[in-house]
Motif scaffolding. Sequence first.
Motif, PDB file in Angstrom:
ATOM      1  N   GLY A  98      36.931  45.089  45.916  1.00 18.05           N
ATOM      2  CA  GLY A  98      36.168  44.790  44.717  1.00 18.05           C
ATOM      3  C   GLY A  98      36.453  45.804  43.627  1.00 18.05           C
ATOM      4  O   GLY A  98      37.182  46.779  43.828  1.00 18.05           O
ATOM      5  N   ILE A  99      35.873  45.589  42.459  1.00 19.81           N
ATOM      6  CA  ILE A  99      36.096  46.467  41.306  1.00 19.81           C
ATOM      7  C   ILE A  99      34.747  46.989  40.822  1.00 19.81           C
ATOM      8  O   ILE A  99      33.814  46.207  40.593  1.00 19.81           O
ATOM      9  CB  ILE A  99      36.808  45.711  40.158  1.00 19.81           C
ATOM     10  N   ASP A 100      34.658  48.297  40.672  1.00 15.85           N
ATOM     11  CA  ASP A 100      33.416  48.903  40.195  1.00 15.85           C
ATOM     12  C   ASP A 100      33.111  48.414  38.772  1.00 15.85           C
ATOM     13  O   ASP A 100      34.021  48.311  37.947  1.00 15.85           O
ATOM     14  CB  ASP A 100      33.563  50.431  40.191  1.00 15.85           C
ATOM     15  N   PRO A 101      31.854  48.100  38.470  1.00 15.33           N
ATOM     16  CA  PRO A 101      31.517  47.577  37.127  1.00 15.33           C
ATOM     17  C   PRO A 101      31.978  48.477  35.997  1.00 15.33           C
ATOM     18  O   PRO A 101      32.370  48.000  34.925  1.00 15.33           O
ATOM     19  CB  PRO A 101      30.003  47.450  37.168  1.00 15.33           C
ATOM     20  N   THR A 102      31.945  49.820  36.210  1.00 11.76           N
ATOM     21  CA  THR A 102      32.365  50.729  35.141  1.00 11.76           C
ATOM     22  C   THR A 102      33.865  50.679  34.897  1.00 11.76           C
ATOM     23  O   THR A 102      34.341  51.012  33.807  1.00 11.76           O
ATOM     24  CB  THR A 102      31.964  52.171  35.485  1.00 11.76           C
ATOM     25  N   PHE A 103      34.619  50.280  35.926  1.00 13.94           N
ATOM     26  CA  PHE A 103      36.070  50.215  35.805  1.00 13.94           C
ATOM     27  C   PHE A 103      36.551  48.839  35.354  1.00 13.94           C
ATOM     28  O   PHE A 103      37.671  48.708  34.840  1.00 13.94           O
ATOM     29  CB  PHE A 103      36.715  50.556  37.152  1.00 13.94           C
ATOM     30  N   LEU A 104      35.723  47.836  35.499  1.00 13.50           N
ATOM     31  CA  LEU A 104      36.148  46.459  35.269  1.00 13.50           C
ATOM     32  C   LEU A 104      36.802  46.235  33.905  1.00 13.50           C
ATOM     33  O   LEU A 104      37.860  45.584  33.827  1.00 13.50           O
ATOM     34  CB  LEU A 104      34.953  45.513  35.460  1.00 13.50           C
ATOM     35  N   ARG A 136      50.700  32.560  31.655  1.00 16.99           N
ATOM     36  CA  ARG A 136      50.637  31.110  31.781  1.00 16.99           C
ATOM     37  C   ARG A 136      49.431  30.498  31.072  1.00 16.99           C
ATOM     38  O   ARG A 136      49.297  29.278  31.013  1.00 16.99           O
ATOM     39  CB  ARG A 136      50.606  30.719  33.256  1.00 16.99           C
ATOM     40  N   GLY A 137      48.543  31.311  30.561  1.00 16.32           N
ATOM     41  CA  GLY A 137      47.373  30.814  29.843  1.00 16.32           C
ATOM     42  C   GLY A 137      46.913  31.836  28.825  1.00 16.32           C
ATOM     43  O   GLY A 137      47.320  33.003  28.856  1.00 16.32           O
ATOM     44  N   ARG A 138      46.028  31.436  27.916  1.00 16.26           N
ATOM     45  CA  ARG A 138      45.600  32.322  26.840  1.00 16.26           C
ATOM     46  C   ARG A 138      44.248  32.990  27.120  1.00 16.26           C
ATOM     47  O   ARG A 138      43.749  33.741  26.299  1.00 16.26           O
ATOM     48  CB  ARG A 138      45.527  31.542  25.526  1.00 16.26           C
ATOM     49  N   LYS A 139      43.701  32.722  28.278  1.00 19.52           N
ATOM     50  CA  LYS A 139      42.382  33.279  28.580  1.00 19.52           C
ATOM     51  C   LYS A 139      42.275  33.527  30.088  1.00 19.52           C
ATOM     52  O   LYS A 139      42.797  32.754  30.888  1.00 19.52           O
ATOM     53  CB  LYS A 139      41.299  32.291  28.133  1.00 19.52           C
ATOM     54  N   PHE A 140      41.615  34.639  30.458  1.00 17.41           N
ATOM     55  CA  PHE A 140      41.346  34.875  31.874  1.00 17.41           C
ATOM     56  C   PHE A 140      40.051  35.655  32.029  1.00 17.41           C
ATOM     57  O   PHE A 140      39.634  36.390  31.135  1.00 17.41           O
ATOM     58  CB  PHE A 140      42.517  35.596  32.549  1.00 17.41           C
ATOM     59  N   SER A 141      39.424  35.443  33.185  1.00 17.83           N
ATOM     60  CA  SER A 141      38.167  36.115  33.507  1.00 17.83           C
ATOM     61  C   SER A 141      38.280  36.759  34.878  1.00 17.83           C
ATOM     62  O   SER A 141      39.002  36.263  35.757  1.00 17.83           O
ATOM     63  CB  SER A 141      36.995  35.131  33.506  1.00 17.83           C
ATOM     64  N   VAL A 142      37.567  37.863  35.057  1.00 22.96           N
ATOM     65  CA  VAL A 142      37.526  38.547  36.341  1.00 22.96           C
ATOM     66  C   VAL A 142      36.066  38.719  36.755  1.00 22.96           C
ATOM     67  O   VAL A 142      35.269  39.282  36.005  1.00 22.96           O
ATOM     68  CB  VAL A 142      38.216  39.923  36.287  1.00 22.96           C
ATOM     69  N   TYR A 143      35.722  38.194  37.922  1.00 22.10           N
ATOM     70  CA  TYR A 143      34.407  38.383  38.531  1.00 22.10           C
ATOM     71  C   TYR A 143      34.598  39.350  39.700  1.00 22.10           C
ATOM     72  O   TYR A 143      35.512  39.158  40.508  1.00 22.10           O
ATOM     73  CB  TYR A 143      33.855  37.067  39.079  1.00 22.10           C
ATOM     74  N   SER A 144      33.733  40.350  39.809  1.00 22.81           N
ATOM     75  CA  SER A 144      33.913  41.267  40.933  1.00 22.81           C
ATOM     76  C   SER A 144      32.613  41.981  41.298  1.00 22.81           C
ATOM     77  O   SER A 144      31.685  42.083  40.493  1.00 22.81           O
ATOM     78  CB  SER A 144      35.002  42.302  40.611  1.00 22.81           C
ATOM     79  N   ARG A 145      32.567  42.459  42.521  1.00 19.88           N
ATOM     80  CA  ARG A 145      31.473  43.272  43.035  1.00 19.88           C
ATOM     81  C   ARG A 145      32.022  44.108  44.178  1.00 19.88           C
ATOM     82  O   ARG A 145      33.086  43.801  44.727  1.00 19.88           O
ATOM     83  CB  ARG A 145      30.321  42.395  43.521  1.00 19.88           C
ATOM     84  N   THR A 146      31.303  45.168  44.559  1.00 17.18           N
ATOM     85  CA  THR A 146      31.775  46.035  45.634  1.00 17.18           C
ATOM     86  C   THR A 146      30.917  45.932  46.886  1.00 17.18           C
ATOM     87  O   THR A 146      31.302  46.454  47.935  1.00 17.18           O
ATOM     88  CB  THR A 146      31.801  47.502  45.160  1.00 17.18           C
ATOM     89  N   GLU A 147      29.783  45.262  46.813  1.00 22.38           N
ATOM     90  CA  GLU A 147      28.895  45.101  47.966  1.00 22.38           C
ATOM     91  C   GLU A 147      28.413  43.658  48.047  1.00 22.38           C
ATOM     92  O   GLU A 147      28.298  42.966  47.023  1.00 22.38           O
ATOM     93  CB  GLU A 147      27.683  46.028  47.857  1.00 22.38           C
ATOM     94  N   ARG A 200      34.846  39.391  47.111  1.00 20.33           N
ATOM     95  CA  ARG A 200      34.635  40.551  46.253  1.00 20.33           C
ATOM     96  C   ARG A 200      35.168  40.327  44.839  1.00 20.33           C
ATOM     97  O   ARG A 200      34.549  40.729  43.874  1.00 20.33           O
ATOM     98  CB  ARG A 200      35.314  41.779  46.869  1.00 20.33           C
ATOM     99  N   THR A 201      36.346  39.721  44.713  1.00 23.36           N
ATOM    100  CA  THR A 201      36.928  39.556  43.380  1.00 23.36           C
ATOM    101  C   THR A 201      37.483  38.143  43.215  1.00 23.36           C
ATOM    102  O   THR A 201      38.102  37.604  44.134  1.00 23.36           O
ATOM    103  CB  THR A 201      38.055  40.572  43.136  1.00 23.36           C
ATOM    104  N   VAL A 202      37.244  37.585  42.029  1.00 22.99           N
ATOM    105  CA  VAL A 202      37.801  36.282  41.661  1.00 22.99           C
ATOM    106  C   VAL A 202      38.438  36.418  40.277  1.00 22.99           C
ATOM    107  O   VAL A 202      37.770  36.847  39.326  1.00 22.99           O
ATOM    108  CB  VAL A 202      36.732  35.173  41.639  1.00 22.99           C
ATOM    109  N   VAL A 203      39.718  36.113  40.184  1.00 20.19           N
ATOM    110  CA  VAL A 203      40.432  36.101  38.906  1.00 20.19           C
ATOM    111  C   VAL A 203      40.716  34.650  38.540  1.00 20.19           C
ATOM    112  O   VAL A 203      41.270  33.907  39.354  1.00 20.19           O
ATOM    113  CB  VAL A 203      41.755  36.889  38.988  1.00 20.19           C
ATOM    114  N   ILE A 204      40.315  34.243  37.327  1.00 19.35           N
ATOM    115  CA  ILE A 204      40.486  32.847  36.904  1.00 19.35           C
ATOM    116  C   ILE A 204      41.367  32.797  35.657  1.00 19.35           C
ATOM    117  O   ILE A 204      41.059  33.430  34.643  1.00 19.35           O
ATOM    118  CB  ILE A 204      39.126  32.174  36.611  1.00 19.35           C
TER     119      ILE A 204
END
Length: 623
Positions: A98-104, A136-147, A200-204
């Motif tokens: 996962g990715i820490d919120p402060t680092f995201l 391949r696209g003009r937009k992306f989102s990252v959802y993440s958590r560590t616990e 933990r992490t989803v990249v869209i």
Amino acid sequence: MKQPLNTAAEHLASQREYVKKRHLEDQKAAAQIGGTAGLVDEKMLAQSMRSVRYADEAHAAGDIIDNAIEAGASQVHLAYRTEGAKITEIAFIDDAAGIDPTFLPHAVKWGGSSNEGKRNVFGRFGFGLPSASVNRGRKFSVYSRTETDESFSKVTVDLDNLAMKGEVVQLPKVGQADLPDWIADYINSGKVSGGVDVVRTVVIWSTLDRLAWANKQQSSGRFREQLGITYAGWLDVCKLYVDGESVEPVDVLFTTPGYRYYEIPGFPNAESHSPIRFTAKDSDGNEHTVTVRFSFLSAAAHDAVVHTGGKGKPPKVRQRIRKAYNGFFVTRNGRFIETAKPDILTWSVYARQVGVALDFPPELDELFGVTPDKQTIIFDERVERMLDAAGVIRAHRALVAQVDLQRKQGKAERDAAANDGEGTRASEATIAKAVEKEVKRTRKASKESQEEAQRNFDDTVKRLAKETGVDETEVAKAQERKHREKPYKVEFSTDAEDDPFYTPLMVGSQTVLRVNQAHAWYRELYSKLNEDQAELRSGLELMLWVLATNELDATGDQKIFYRAERRAWSRQLSTAFDLHPAVFNNAASREDVEEDDPAAWVEDEFADDDEFADDFESEDEAK
């Protein structure tokens, strides 16, 4: 078995240390007096990074998967959101640290790497996630958590709506968000081992405007093909899935037991040869081991077919893979980077039957010229000298020579069978009568053709005399007798696919029509005729005979014109017959074909990749 170098705890600690360092640097920068412009126009950088060289979305996805494996993932899933047959979003789901919120926010910026100053498993530069996601696209989102009990934090980068402060692009803001419904549905369907608790992490990737494969079925096959090759050595560490289907490892040398196409029923296996290992120094003078593996595929092993139960001829899967990876298959820490073709070796059609794979550790990145996108390898003179000194060049040439010898032996056997058992072909007899009827006499080849015919005859006599031990005079008499009995002869050769689909030549008094079995004309038309269509096959040969004899009888500029036209026809026929099966079977127009495969109308050296991806699809359908 390879093991990730960072544990989840170490990975998160690196991220947090990075954030602390950046906070301090930001405070110092804020205290400075001066302009706001930096060395790089950040907005322009964000737009220009779309041009980073990824061959397709499967290659771009490698950077996302690299990050997950480095962070300790045991599974990575690729999922699609579609509207009808069209792909609208692609997601990557992992169970890593996962990715820490402060680092995201820093994780989605160019150069934002927690591996700063380190040489990790795959990553190093901090360009992978954002570069791959906007390619391949003009937009992306990252959802993440560590616990498990935490909610997901989310950031979004939209190239059409970048947050600006003056001339400076701002980092995206972090917010709390639930996973999109379509992602939750995929996870809850049972495809993700452990369910939502382990995610933990989803990249869209969204706003997809550059997909090579907009059709889900084709995209899925292509992804599994490419990922199976790229991560073959890592699939025992981290399982990869595409739309719920497991990715199987593929060794392009076909020497790893249990891997796809290692064994094909009814055909021999590839032969594994002893690897060569040598040491090379990094920029600090430390020595590291480079490993080079070899394989040899006999003609039967190379041309092995897989019966899928689908329509048409069964595919020669090994042949297609070797065609795409004819060169040094280079991996960095077991992860495929690029097929390199140093000039010190010749990469002919025969060389495809020899597999050579080179692996090196990350510490030798500078030696091999690894680029930030991990897509390019450079074999400079220093590397070529190392390969030569270690015996790699000599070993490769010896294996190619072995292929050449086997091919020549096979051709001699086929020629003997044609001469002794088949007799005169209908087209051979017909062209002799047709020429005689047209000109009322035996045709007379041009002076240039006669001179060339004598040279060819002399070369043939010398070769046969050397092979058989018979005196050249006796060989010449036997050949002249054969030529009188059979003045016109059809031969079949396996030249390069880019060579002409037929070649006319004279050997002494015999006129030879050599048909190239590697050309698309032969593969997609001539060879598909059934045994009961012998008359049609003979008619096609006769058409070539007419063209051939006119070329041989021509002189001067006219002869040059014929030869040039034959090559031009061959190129156009190759393109047309490569496209024809897709148009005939699947679509009625160019637009229909482009909707199914946008690359179908673009010439490129991997034209058979579509057929290889179809192999993956058709085998699954057969199951």
